[in-house]
Motif scaffolding. Structure first.
Motif, PDB file in Angstrom:
ATOM      1  N   PRO A 258       0.815  -1.222   0.000  1.00 20.65           N
ATOM      2  CA  PRO A 258       0.000   0.000   0.000  1.00 20.65           C
ATOM      3  C   PRO A 258       0.847   1.269   0.000  1.00 20.65           C
ATOM      4  N   LEU A 259       2.014   1.224   0.642  1.00 17.07           N
ATOM      5  CA  LEU A 259       2.890   2.395   0.646  1.00 17.07           C
ATOM      6  C   LEU A 259       3.423   2.687  -0.756  1.00 17.07           C
ATOM      7  N   VAL A 260       3.726   1.630  -1.502  1.00 14.13           N
ATOM      8  CA  VAL A 260       4.194   1.815  -2.878  1.00 14.13           C
ATOM      9  C   VAL A 260       3.066   2.362  -3.737  1.00 14.13           C
ATOM     10  N   LEU A 261       1.864   1.826  -3.579  1.00 20.60           N
ATOM     11  CA  LEU A 261       0.731   2.316  -4.358  1.00 20.60           C
ATOM     12  C   LEU A 261       0.432   3.775  -4.031  1.00 20.60           C
ATOM     13  N   ALA A 262       0.684   4.174  -2.786  1.00 23.29           N
ATOM     14  CA  ALA A 262       0.421   5.557  -2.376  1.00 23.29           C
ATOM     15  C   ALA A 262       1.291   6.548  -3.135  1.00 23.29           C
ATOM     16  N   GLY A 263       2.409   6.094  -3.667  1.00 26.40           N
ATOM     17  CA  GLY A 263       3.290   6.971  -4.434  1.00 26.40           C
ATOM     18  C   GLY A 263       2.989   7.020  -5.913  1.00 26.40           C
ATOM     19  N   TYR A 264       1.897   6.391  -6.323  1.00 29.18           N
ATOM     20  CA  TYR A 264       1.547   6.344  -7.747  1.00 29.18           C
ATOM     21  C   TYR A 264       1.371   7.742  -8.333  1.00 29.18           C
ATOM     22  N   TRP A 265       0.660   8.615  -7.613  1.00 28.24           N
ATOM     23  CA  TRP A 265       0.404   9.969  -8.107  1.00 28.24           C
ATOM     24  C   TRP A 265       1.706  10.719  -8.333  1.00 28.24           C
ATOM     25  N   MET A 266       2.599  10.669  -7.376  1.00 33.36           N
ATOM     26  CA  MET A 266       3.869  11.383  -7.480  1.00 33.36           C
ATOM     27  C   MET A 266       4.683  10.889  -8.671  1.00 33.36           C
ATOM     28  N   SER A 267       4.764   9.571  -8.833  1.00 29.70           N
ATOM     29  CA  SER A 267       5.562   9.015  -9.924  1.00 29.70           C
ATOM     30  C   SER A 267       4.947   9.307 -11.281  1.00 29.70           C
ATOM     31  N   THR A 268       3.639   9.497 -11.324  1.00 32.77           N
ATOM     32  CA  THR A 268       2.969   9.789 -12.590  1.00 32.77           C
ATOM     33  C   THR A 268       3.099  11.253 -12.970  1.00 32.77           C
ATOM     34  N   VAL A 269       2.821  12.128 -12.033  1.00 24.30           N
ATOM     35  CA  VAL A 269       2.839  13.566 -12.325  1.00 24.30           C
ATOM     36  C   VAL A 269       4.231  14.028 -12.743  1.00 24.30           C
ATOM     37  N   PHE A 270       5.252  13.479 -12.119  1.00 25.79           N
ATOM     38  CA  PHE A 270       6.620  13.912 -12.409  1.00 25.79           C
ATOM     39  C   PHE A 270       7.382  12.877 -13.242  1.00 25.79           C
ATOM     40  N   ASN A 271       6.641  12.176 -14.070  1.00 22.11           N
ATOM     41  CA  ASN A 271       7.237  11.174 -14.954  1.00 22.11           C
ATOM     42  C   ASN A 271       7.895  11.863 -16.152  1.00 22.11           C
ATOM     43  N   PRO A 272       9.199  11.755 -16.328  1.00 24.03           N
ATOM     44  CA  PRO A 272       9.867  12.429 -17.447  1.00 24.03           C
ATOM     45  C   PRO A 272       9.490  11.884 -18.815  1.00 24.03           C
TER      46      PRO A 272
END
Length: 466
Positions: A258-272
């Motif tokens: 669940p902690l990894v899934l919680a970072g989905y937004w961050m990894s998507t928005v700042f995806n190069p």
């Protein structure tokens, strides 16, 4: 890629006639090529190369995104009414003589399940129902209303959570059907709804590159970009005990996922990857995303991403008088709320106990392709009913969705009983959980087993017979 074969034939008769006349010309010869030798305006279907540069496709120009690739599976999964007449409307320019596939179509199971389902959902009616569109408009209105408050009023934890969840509803209920071409038979409607992916921090173009690949190779040990996308943090694939991808930390992935899934937004928005629209996961398995359609879409994708960052990260600071840890916390909570509501539901779909983790095992062992429709059932699960369907846009019916990805999710509750009946008749394993929490428990158990390798104590879990 529309399944409306009659319309396709009517719109492309002149082009087909010209193509036939050209093929009758003794001076015209098809070239022999490899998949890596495809031009950016060419696609390969069953070993035949077609030029689609001037093809007037009823589903819109999004077909050009797949230029330069083998699209055999994508084509057949999106065209349930496929006949050889469809392909005659495109210009044949070559062949790939050594073409092979691990999957086969037109099996007895496929024919029966399509025949019976199409009695329920008649041809031409498989797109969004009035109920689907009403729900889509409601979720869009909710999202934009909350976004206005997010940008113009002081932020709060409650607003952050509700606004984040509203973004997940756009991902589940609006953009998903649209970017499958299932919201409407009109391409502009799908394109408009499809931009919902960009308004929640993603990208419709990157989403299509990844998601259509995932649909083609669901749970394939080497080709499913979704299964490989969480590595090295989470192993969705159940690798052998001594595999180099395994680490001690994976023994605990059932607890920390669940902690990894919680970072989905961050990894998507700042995806190069937004800069070149080249999805890394699908590129690694051999897909090329460097054609004219993708190139011209980059400026729109970047502009929409900058707009999202301004509306959801910059504007709240401006409204609240400048940078503060409190506002930053609210922004992060918003992202976490969206991530958990969106990513956790998708994590359930293909990662559960007894899921087929290698549907092409028999193909590699015997050389005989496996039924693609059967593989879609045995790698997916369905949970809940009407209420879950309203919250997820019908995507809780993942088995039905993977069998008919171009059908609006609003139809899935209606076809599910018939799908289960036919699966039972053909001895195809159908995973159904009456409640979402049952599917969640099964997912956690599977992740724990995949993380510590205990499935291998009972034999190779990649046989698809676990």
């Amino acid at each position: 890629m529309a399944p409306d074969g009659n319309k396709l034939r009517q719109r492309n008769v002149p082009a087909a006639t010209a193509a036939k006349e050209e093929s009758d010309d003794p001076a015209t010869t098809d070239r022999i090529a490899t998949l890596k030798g495809l031009a950016e305006s060419e696609i390969c279907i069953d070993g035949t190369i077609y030029n689609i540069e001037n093809f007037d496709h009823p589903g819109g120009e999004s077909i050009m995104m797949f230029g330069g690739n083998d699209v055999t599976i994508q084509y057949k999964m999106i065209h349930p009414y496929h006949t050889s007449k469809h392909l005659e409307k495109m210009t044949k320019v070559g062949t790939v003589p050594d073409y092979t596939s691990e999957y086969k179509f037109d099996t007895e199971f496929e024919r029966e399940i399509k025949r019976e389902v199409f009695k329920i959902v008649r041809r031409g009616r498989e797109f969004g129902t009035w109920g689907w569109h009403v729900r889509a408009v409601f979720y869009c209105s909710l999202f934009f209303g909350l976004q206005y408050l997010w940008m113009t009023t002081p932020t709060s934890l409650l607003l952050a959570i509700v606004y984040g969840v509203s973004q997940s509803f756009i991902g589940l209920n609006v953009q998903h059907d649209a970017n499958h071409g299932a919201a409407s038979k009109r391409p502009w409607v799908n394109n408009l709804y499809g931009l919902g992916a960009d308004f929640i921090g993603g990208s419709k173009w990157l989403w299509m590159e990844q998601h259509w690949t995932h649909h083609s190779f669901t749970n394939h040990w080497a080709k499913d970009s979704d299964a490989l996308g969480a590595e090295p943090m989470i192993l969705f694939n159940d690798y052998e005990p001594n595999h180099p991808k395994r680490a001690v930390v994976h023994r605990f992935q059932g607890l920390y996922f669940p902690l990894v899934l919680a970072g989905y937004w961050m990894s998507t928005v700042f995806n190069p990857q937004i800069l070149d629209l080249n999805h890394a996961g699908s590129s690694e398995i051999g897909y090329s995303w460097d054609n004219k359609y993708v190139q011209k879409s980059r400026k729109y994708a970047i502009a929409l991403r900058l707009l999202y960052i301004y509306c959801n990260i910059v504007a709240p600071f401006q409204t609240n008088g400048g940078f503060s840890l409190e506002v930053l916390t609210h922004i992060l909570v918003m992202g976490i709320a969206e991530s958990l509501a969106l990513a956790s539901l998708f994590a359930l779909s293909h990662n559960f106990e007894h899921a087929d983790r290698d549907p092409t095992y028999e193909a590699r062992k015997t050389g005989e392709p496996v039924c693609w429709f059967k593989s879609q059932v045995e790698t997916s699960s369905t949970y809940g009913g009407l209420v879950a369907g309203c919250l997820t846009g019908g995507l809780n019916f993942q088995v039905e969705h993977h069998l008919f990805p171009r059908m609006s999710s609003g139809w899935y509750p209606f076809i599910a009983p018939k799908v289960r009946e036919i699966c039972k008749k053909h001895n195809v394993k159908y995973a159904y959980y009456p409640y979402i929490w049952e599917n969640l428990i099964s997912t956690v158990k599977y992740l724990h087993q995949a993380g510590n390798g205990t499935n291998w104590q009972d034999g190779n879990p990649y046989t698809g017979k676990l």
